[in-house]
Scaffold this active site. Structure first.
Site, short mmCIF file in Angstrom:
data_model
loop_
_atom_site.label_atom_id
_atom_site.label_comp_id
_atom_site.label_asym_id
_atom_site.label_seq_id
_atom_site.Cartn_x
_atom_site.Cartn_y
_atom_site.Cartn_z
N ASP A 1 -10.79 -2.92 -12.13
CA ASP A 1 -11.11 -1.89 -13.12
C ASP A 1 -12.33 -2.33 -13.91
O ASP A 1 -12.57 -3.52 -14.10
CB ASP A 1 -9.94 -1.61 -14.08
N1 LIG Z 1 -22.70 2.00 -7.48
C1 LIG Z 1 -22.43 1.67 -8.77
N2 LIG Z 1 -21.17 1.88 -9.26
C2 LIG Z 1 -20.96 1.54 -10.56
C3 LIG Z 1 -21.96 0.97 -11.39
N3 LIG Z 1 -21.40 0.73 -12.63
C4 LIG Z 1 -20.10 1.13 -12.55
N4 LIG Z 1 -19.83 1.59 -11.30
C5 LIG Z 1 -18.56 2.11 -10.76
O1 LIG Z 1 -17.84 2.78 -11.78
C6 LIG Z 1 -16.47 2.78 -11.39
C7 LIG Z 1 -15.64 2.32 -12.57
O2 LIG Z 1 -14.43 3.03 -12.56
P1 LIG Z 1 -13.03 2.34 -12.16
O3 LIG Z 1 -11.95 3.14 -12.77
O4 LIG Z 1 -13.09 0.86 -12.44
O5 LIG Z 1 -12.96 2.46 -10.57
P2 LIG Z 1 -12.84 3.78 -9.69
O6 LIG Z 1 -14.19 4.06 -9.10
O7 LIG Z 1 -12.20 4.88 -10.46
O8 LIG Z 1 -11.92 3.33 -8.49
P3 LIG Z 1 -10.42 2.74 -8.63
O9 LIG Z 1 -10.57 1.25 -8.46
O10 LIG Z 1 -9.69 3.38 -7.50
O11 LIG Z 1 -9.91 3.11 -9.99
C8 LIG Z 1 -16.32 1.79 -10.23
O12 LIG Z 1 -16.23 2.48 -9.00
C9 LIG Z 1 -17.62 1.01 -10.32
O13 LIG Z 1 -17.97 0.48 -9.06
C10 LIG Z 1 -23.28 0.77 -10.83
O14 LIG Z 1 -24.22 0.30 -11.49
N5 LIG Z 1 -23.46 1.12 -9.52
#
Ligand SMILES: Nc1nc2c(ncn2[C@@H]2O[C@H](COP(=O)(O)OP(=O)(O)OP(=O)(O)O)[C@@H](O)[C@H]2O)c(=O)[nH]1
Length: 195
Positions: free
Chosen positions: A72
């Site tokens: 997360d």
């Molecule tokens: N490609 C990319 N993704 C980013 C960046 N900063 C944050 N993220 C993405 O933002 C999302 C953060 O949300 P989370 O709730 O942690 O993860 P999610 O995408 O919802 O996926 P889950 O693990 O299934 O919850 C993650 O997928 C990170 O990889 C960035 O600079 N580049």
């Protein structure tokens, strides 16, 4: 090994590092859990850690014989916890608030084996954003909404978001959403990965 995350970039980072894993998307009500944690006064770091554990636990319960990684990421701006933008308007509000200021990202990973947590790490990165004009922010979002909608902070560092920053203290992978270096070191030290 199972990556309990729907994040494409997390899967990509592991794949590019040569780490084979299956993906099982966790079904966790992140908004409810985050609200409860914030109500208890949990810090952004603790919120990321707790959400990563909840996701790993959910998937590990169905795969007790596998090593399961839950992840997360949260954004901390002056004590306020920000997640992914709900809408282009929400993204514009977030970026206007972050513009010309510093914020931190906490990227947590929790590993489950035999149904219990066996390792955890929360990576932290401090970012300094230059002042962005309201016109540029609106134009950036209009052009990139499909790409940034799933990204905490409404930017992607590996794309045009790189233009936003004057300084980043911490590692690149942690910004993208996974403290990859500590994770790979742990996998190597425990013999899961050769080195
Ligand atoms: N490609 C990319 N993704 C980013 C960046 N900063 C944050 N993220 C993405 O933002 C999302 C953060 O949300 P989370 O709730 O942690 O993860 P999610 O995408 O919802 O996926 P889950 O693990 O299934 O919850 C993650 O997928 C990170 O990889 C960035 O600079 N580049």
């Amino acid at each position: 090994m199972i990556l309990a995350s729907g994040s494409a970039i997390r899967r990509e980072m592991l794949h590019r590092a040569g780490v084979a894993c299956d993906v099982v998307v966790p079904r966790v009500d992140e908004a409810a859990l985050r609200a409860a944690l914030e109500a208890e006064g949990a810090t952004p770091r603790d919120i990321a850690d707790a959400l990563a554990e909840a996701k790993a636990a959910k998937v590990a319960a169905r795969h007790p014989d596998r090593l399961v990684l839950g992840c997360d990421q949260v954004l901390d701006h002056r004590g306020r916890v920000l997640g992914k933008p709900e809408s282009p308007e929400g993204a514009a509000r977030q970026l206007r608030a972050l513009s010309g200021d510093r914020h931190a990202l906490f990227s947590a990973v929790v590993a489950f084996q035999d149904g219990r947590p066996v390792w955890r790490h929360v990576g932290q990165v401090r970012l300094t954003m230059r002042g962005l004009s309201a016109g540029y922010i609106d134009d950036y979002i209009a052009r990139n909404w499909d790409s940034i909608r799933d990204s905490v902070g409404a930017y992607k560092l590996e794309e045009e978001g790189a233009r936003f920053f004057t300084a980043i203290e911490g590692d690149y992978f942690t910004v993208l959403g996974l403290p990859l270096i500590p994770l790979l070191s742990w996998l190597i030290d425990r013999g899961t990965l050769p080195a």
